[in-house]
Design a protein around this motif. Structure first.
Motif, PDB file in Angstrom:
ATOM      1  N   ARG A  27       4.020 -11.512   8.168  1.00 45.97           N
ATOM      2  CA  ARG A  27       4.769 -11.258   6.841  1.00 45.97           C
ATOM      3  C   ARG A  27       5.692 -10.125   6.998  1.00 45.97           C
ATOM      4  N   GLU A  33       3.044  -0.901  -0.819  1.00 41.94           N
ATOM      5  CA  GLU A  33       2.629  -0.630   0.187  1.00 41.94           C
ATOM      6  C   GLU A  33       1.221   0.549   0.074  1.00 41.94           C
ATOM      7  N   HIS A  34       0.032   0.070   0.933  1.00 44.54           N
ATOM      8  CA  HIS A  34      -1.291   0.702   0.708  1.00 44.54           C
ATOM      9  C   HIS A  34      -1.712   0.668  -0.628  1.00 44.54           C
ATOM     10  N   TYR A 220      -3.768   5.188   9.910  1.00 45.84           N
ATOM     11  CA  TYR A 220      -4.159   4.389   8.773  1.00 45.84           C
ATOM     12  C   TYR A 220      -5.249   4.598   8.176  1.00 45.84           C
TER      13      TYR A 220
END
Ligand code: GLA
Length: 400
Positions: A27, A33-34, A220
């Motif tokens: 994807r 984002e996040h 992350y």
């Protein structure tokens, strides 16, 4: 291009039987984002890079999995599958088996060939595509009727609890439910979604900075912990804030000073990113590309300055793209700390755009970027088995 015929031959040569073949895509995330693990909004599209999973049943009680990409095969007795990850490519399919078993699905003996062309560690969700392809392939042997949204949740569980990366639901969800020529706006709390057509005069150009990232452990998970810390603090003031999705810019204005400075910045990124993502979906649906592009650039600036999850190479790619004619918007896509940018570019300019971006990036960094011209593609599906193998079959009804 998926190597369906080659994958079939490799499976037959190694395991001796003609397989059923399933595909699950990688994807690109257009915006959001996040935000997924904060119960927020994301707007990804599935792309035409995918993992193929070719499968046949076995009668000897063995699970045999061959990775074409890693040129390696693993074998385990079906009653003695590894209980934990070993930092090996097989963690992904084995994680899938572990969560299926936990969910009460009896695991059959089988031979599986995995073959993918999603660039690894580039932020295009190669891992989710392996998980989803493996899961739909294994489910096809069990007769279990599991909805695709549930498949996505189970694959996320495999990633979180077996592989050990605390990722959200976005990647597995889009690998399951993506649709050709569409972006998907997902509410990561309710899992309700709507599909927004990507205008046919636009191309999805993905530029790989060639800076690799890894999710298992590392930055992350650190970002995620910082976000939890900020959420916890806001929750003390407003207990109805379960996740940052429930918090507003006003909440930050009132209580942000109580946070560590970096936690405040992470929270500001997520709270504003949710607002941008919903606005971007509205803009895409209304054909307001100017607003969509502006929101993409703002999202990148927020990711760089507040979330501090970009890197100099990716910033250069976004900056160069923003100066090119025909580029509607550009930003880092995926978990961050390297990987790819997503660029929405007018078709007529897409080729010239790609060439110039490649050249200018090389001049600026000395790195040869891979640039991919992609199309928004379908989610996981079975591939037609005989004639016209490259024609994709419709999704299996039992996976809806
Ligand atoms: C990775 C994770 C996703 C999401 C993105 C960032 O791709 O797998 O769940 O958190 O990073 O948006």
């Amino acid at each position: 291009m998926l190597e369906v015929t080659a994958t079939r031959s490799l499976h037959v040569q190694r395991f001796g039987h003609n397989p059923a073949i399933f595909a699950a895509p990688g994807r690109v995330n257009i915006i959001g984002e996040h935000t997924d693990y904060a119960d927020g909004f994301v707007m990804p599209a599935a792309i035409d890079f995918a993992t193929l999973a070719a499968i046949t049943p076995r009668s000897d009680g063995t699970v045999a999995i061959h990775s074409v990409n890693f040129d390696e095969q693993i074998n385990y007795p079906v009653d003695n599958l590894p209980p934990k990850a070993s930092h090996h490519w097989s963690d992904y399919p084995l994680g899938v088996l572990s969560v299926l078993r936990e969910a009460g699905v009896p695991i059959p003996a089988f031979s599986l060939t995995l073959n993918g062309d999603v660039p690894i560690g580039a932020g295009l969700s190669s891992s989710a595509s392996i998980e989803v392809a493996s899961m739909v392939a294994v489910l096809s042997l069990t007769g279990a009727d599991i909805a695709m949204t549930r498949v996505a949740q189970l694959c996320q569980r495999a990633e979180n609890h077996f592989v050990g990366a605390s990722t959200g639901i976005m990647d597995q969800f889009i690998a399951c439910c993506g649709a050709e020529n569409h972006a998907l706006l997902l509410d990561c709390r309710s899992l309700e979604y709507r599909l927004a057509p990507i205008p046919s005069h636009l191309s999805l150009v993905i530029a790989n900075s060639m800076v690799k990232h890894s999710h298992a452990g590392g930055e992350y998970n650190t970002r995620r912990a910082e976000v939890e810390e900020g959420t916890e603090l806001l929750r003390r003031h407003r207990p109805e804030i379960r996740r940052l999705r429930d918090a507003t810019p006003d909440d930050l204005a009132r209580w942000g000073h109580e946070m560590r400075p970096e936690v405040l910045k992470r929270c500001r990124h997520i709270i504003t990113e949710n607002i941008r993502t919903v606005a971007a979906a509205d803009a895409l649906e209304a054909g307001d590309l100017k607003t969509l592009g502006r929101l993409m650039y703002e999202a990148h600036a927020s990711f760089r300055n507040d979330f501090e999850a970009s890197c100099p190479e990716v910033d250069i790619l976004v900056d160069l793209a923003s100066k090119e004619p025909g580029c509607i918007g550009a930003r880092l896509t995926g978990g961050g700390f390297g990987g790819c940018t997503v660029n929405l570019v007018e078709n007529a300019r897409a080729q010239a755009f790609s060439e110039r971006l490649h050249e200018e990036y090389r001049e600026a960094t000395g790195i040869e970027a891979d640039i991919y011209l992609c199309h928004a593609s379908a989610g996981a599906h079975r591939i037609a088995s005989t004639e016209g193998e490259t024609q994709l079959a419709k999704q299996l009804p039992s996976f809806h």
